[in-house]
Structures are given as structure tokens and as C-alpha cells.
Scaffold this motif. Structure first.
Motif, mmCIF file in Angstrom:
data_model
loop_
_atom_site.group_PDB
_atom_site.id
_atom_site.type_symbol
_atom_site.label_atom_id
_atom_site.label_comp_id
_atom_site.label_asym_id
_atom_site.label_seq_id
_atom_site.Cartn_x
_atom_site.Cartn_y
_atom_site.Cartn_z
ATOM 1 N N GLN A 137 52.505 34.153 96.019
ATOM 2 C CA GLN A 137 53.096 33.651 94.789
ATOM 3 C C GLN A 137 53.022 32.137 94.864
ATOM 4 O O GLN A 137 53.588 31.511 95.755
ATOM 5 C CB GLN A 137 54.540 34.122 94.623
ATOM 6 N N THR B 39 55.322 27.542 90.784
ATOM 7 C CA THR B 39 55.224 27.761 89.349
ATOM 8 C C THR B 39 56.040 26.737 88.582
ATOM 9 O O THR B 39 56.939 26.109 89.122
ATOM 10 C CB THR B 39 55.761 29.160 88.981
ATOM 11 N N ILE C 26 54.934 32.552 86.074
ATOM 12 C CA ILE C 26 54.789 33.323 87.314
ATOM 13 C C ILE C 26 53.300 33.373 87.606
ATOM 14 O O ILE C 26 52.506 33.732 86.724
ATOM 15 C CB ILE C 26 55.358 34.749 87.172
ATOM 16 N N THR C 27 52.909 33.005 88.828
ATOM 17 C CA THR C 27 51.508 33.015 89.210
ATOM 18 C C THR C 27 51.338 33.834 90.481
ATOM 19 O O THR C 27 52.082 33.634 91.446
ATOM 20 C CB THR C 27 50.982 31.580 89.452
ATOM 21 N N LEU C 28 50.385 34.749 90.451
ATOM 22 C CA LEU C 28 50.031 35.543 91.629
ATOM 23 C C LEU C 28 48.548 35.372 91.903
ATOM 24 O O LEU C 28 47.752 35.309 90.962
ATOM 25 C CB LEU C 28 50.338 37.023 91.403
ATOM 26 N N GLU D 217 48.138 34.161 85.964
ATOM 27 C CA GLU D 217 49.233 33.285 85.553
ATOM 28 C C GLU D 217 49.868 33.883 84.305
ATOM 29 O O GLU D 217 49.173 34.160 83.327
ATOM 30 C CB GLU D 217 48.711 31.878 85.251
ATOM 31 N N ARG E 120 61.537 33.729 81.680
ATOM 32 C CA ARG E 120 61.008 33.920 83.042
ATOM 33 C C ARG E 120 62.085 34.519 83.936
ATOM 34 O O ARG E 120 61.834 35.468 84.683
ATOM 35 C CB ARG E 120 60.518 32.591 83.607
ATOM 36 N N ILE F 255 61.923 38.058 85.941
ATOM 37 C CA ILE F 255 62.114 38.138 87.391
ATOM 38 C C ILE F 255 63.219 39.134 87.707
ATOM 39 O O ILE F 255 63.073 39.990 88.581
ATOM 40 C CB ILE F 255 62.406 36.744 87.989
ATOM 41 N N PRO G 207 57.593 40.312 88.963
ATOM 42 C CA PRO G 207 56.709 39.904 90.065
ATOM 43 C C PRO G 207 56.387 41.043 91.023
ATOM 44 O O PRO G 207 55.234 41.218 91.424
ATOM 45 C CB PRO G 207 57.491 38.784 90.759
ATOM 46 N N ASP G 208 57.373 41.852 91.371
ATOM 47 C CA ASP G 208 57.124 42.975 92.274
ATOM 48 C C ASP G 208 56.228 44.021 91.611
ATOM 49 O O ASP G 208 55.343 44.591 92.250
ATOM 50 C CB ASP G 208 58.443 43.615 92.722
ATOM 51 N N LYS H 122 52.697 42.762 91.773
ATOM 52 C CA LYS H 122 52.187 42.911 93.142
ATOM 53 C C LYS H 122 51.801 44.360 93.422
ATOM 54 O O LYS H 122 50.764 44.631 94.034
ATOM 55 C CB LYS H 122 53.229 42.435 94.153
#
Length: 174
Positions: free
Chosen positions: A4, A7, A12-14, A125, A134, A138, A143-144, A147
Motif C-alpha cells: 500500500q 496516499t 487508496i493505492t495498491l 489508484e 476514503r 477503509i 483495502p483488504d 488485496k
């Protein structure tokens, strides 16, 4: 490996490195029958996966979680550069009870595909309208969930690499 990245307050960027060429990673990201195989959280299925991958084209994916709950994802492709970049909106489903009648604003997803030798570096992104949106995403677990989707995509690409192109083509059969 997913990292991650730092940001902005509304992003959120992965990042993930896939052991596959960019044309394959792009294809598995843009062909509905292939997207349906990896999109979403671990154990999810995608009973609806429709994509018109061109600027102005609409997309919709209904993700069914292992508990049976359906999450509708939908939006519009804004930019499509084959094997290089996708930009699309993601419009939250206003009917989701989690939003308590006030869904977050639409999000902007930018996916870049950078092929380096035999690997493709993908950066995702997700730009929210505000820091508050955001923070809500979250707290919701976005985010999870992203992923987990990347993990599923990695597994799918690994399966195709082990089984060869025939497996990729067979997965597209009706």
C-alpha cells in the motif's frame, strides 16, 4: 507482493507484481468471463459480470460473498489504453444498507500495467471525492477486499501459467 503506497487524504493505492506479460494481465482484467473468475473477496462469485471496455462503455459486476450477500459494482470506462491503462468510475450502490441512505460519492479507479521482462507491475489508484469517503471505504474494508481480489488474480494467472494457453481459452467457453 502488494504494497500500500503512501496516499493522499482521499486516495487508496495498491501495487502488485504479477508473473505474467501485460497483455495477459490486461486481458484477465477486461474480459468479463475472466474477470468473473477473480473479482472480489476470497470465496466470492460474480453471477453478473458485464463489461463494455471502451471509453463511455458501462460495466457491472454483482459480487456474491460467501455469506450470500450481493454487492453491486458498476460504472463507466473513461479511458482504455490496451495493455497499459484503464480509468473507470465506480458508482456505489445506493441501496446498500451499510450506507444508511447516504452512499459515498462515485470513485475514480486508475489501473496502470507496466510490463518489465516477464513481469507486469500493476498500480491501482482509487480516488475518492473526499477524505471522509476514503475513511468510510477503509472502515468498510475496501483495502483488504482489493488485496483479496489481487490475491485471486495472482492465483488465476499462476493456474494459467501452469496449465498453458489451452486453460485460458477453455475458461472462456460458455
Amino acid at each position: 507482493m502488494i504494497k500500500q503506497a503512501p496516499t493522499s487524504l482521499s486516495t487508496i493505492t495498491l501495487n502488485r507484481v504479477f508473473d505474467a506479460p501485460a497483455d495477459l494481465v490486461f486481458r484477465v482484467w477486461t474480459e468479463p468471463k475472466l474477470v468473473a473468475l477473480w473479482w472480489g473477496v476470497e470465496g466470492a462469485t460474480n453471477p453478473v459480470c458485464e463489461m463494455d471496455v471502451r471509453p463511455g462503455g458501462r460495466w457491472r459486476i454483482d459480487m456474491r460473498t460467501p455469506s450470500g450477500k450481493i454487492y453491486r459494482n458498476q460504472g463507466v470506462f473513461l479511458e482504455v489504453v490496451e495493455n497499459k491503462r484503464l480509468v473507470y468510475s465506480d458508482i456505489p450502490d445506493p441501496e446498500m444498507p451499510e450506507w444508511q441512505g447516504v452512499p459515498p460519492a462515485p470513485r475514480l479507479h486508475t489501473v496502470t500495467f507496466d510490463w518489465r521482462g516477464e513481469e507486469t507491475y500493476v498500480s491501482l489508484e482509487v480516488q475518492m471525492a473526499s477524505e471522509a469517503d476514503r475513511n468510510r471505504m477503509i472502515a468498510f474494508g475496501m483495502p483488504d477486499g482489493l488485496k483479496q481480489g489481487f490475491d485471486r488474480l495472482t492465483a488465476l494467472l499462476n493456474d494459467f501459467r501452469r496449465q498453458g494457453r489451452a486453460a485460458l481459452n477453455a475458461s472462456e467457453s460458455p
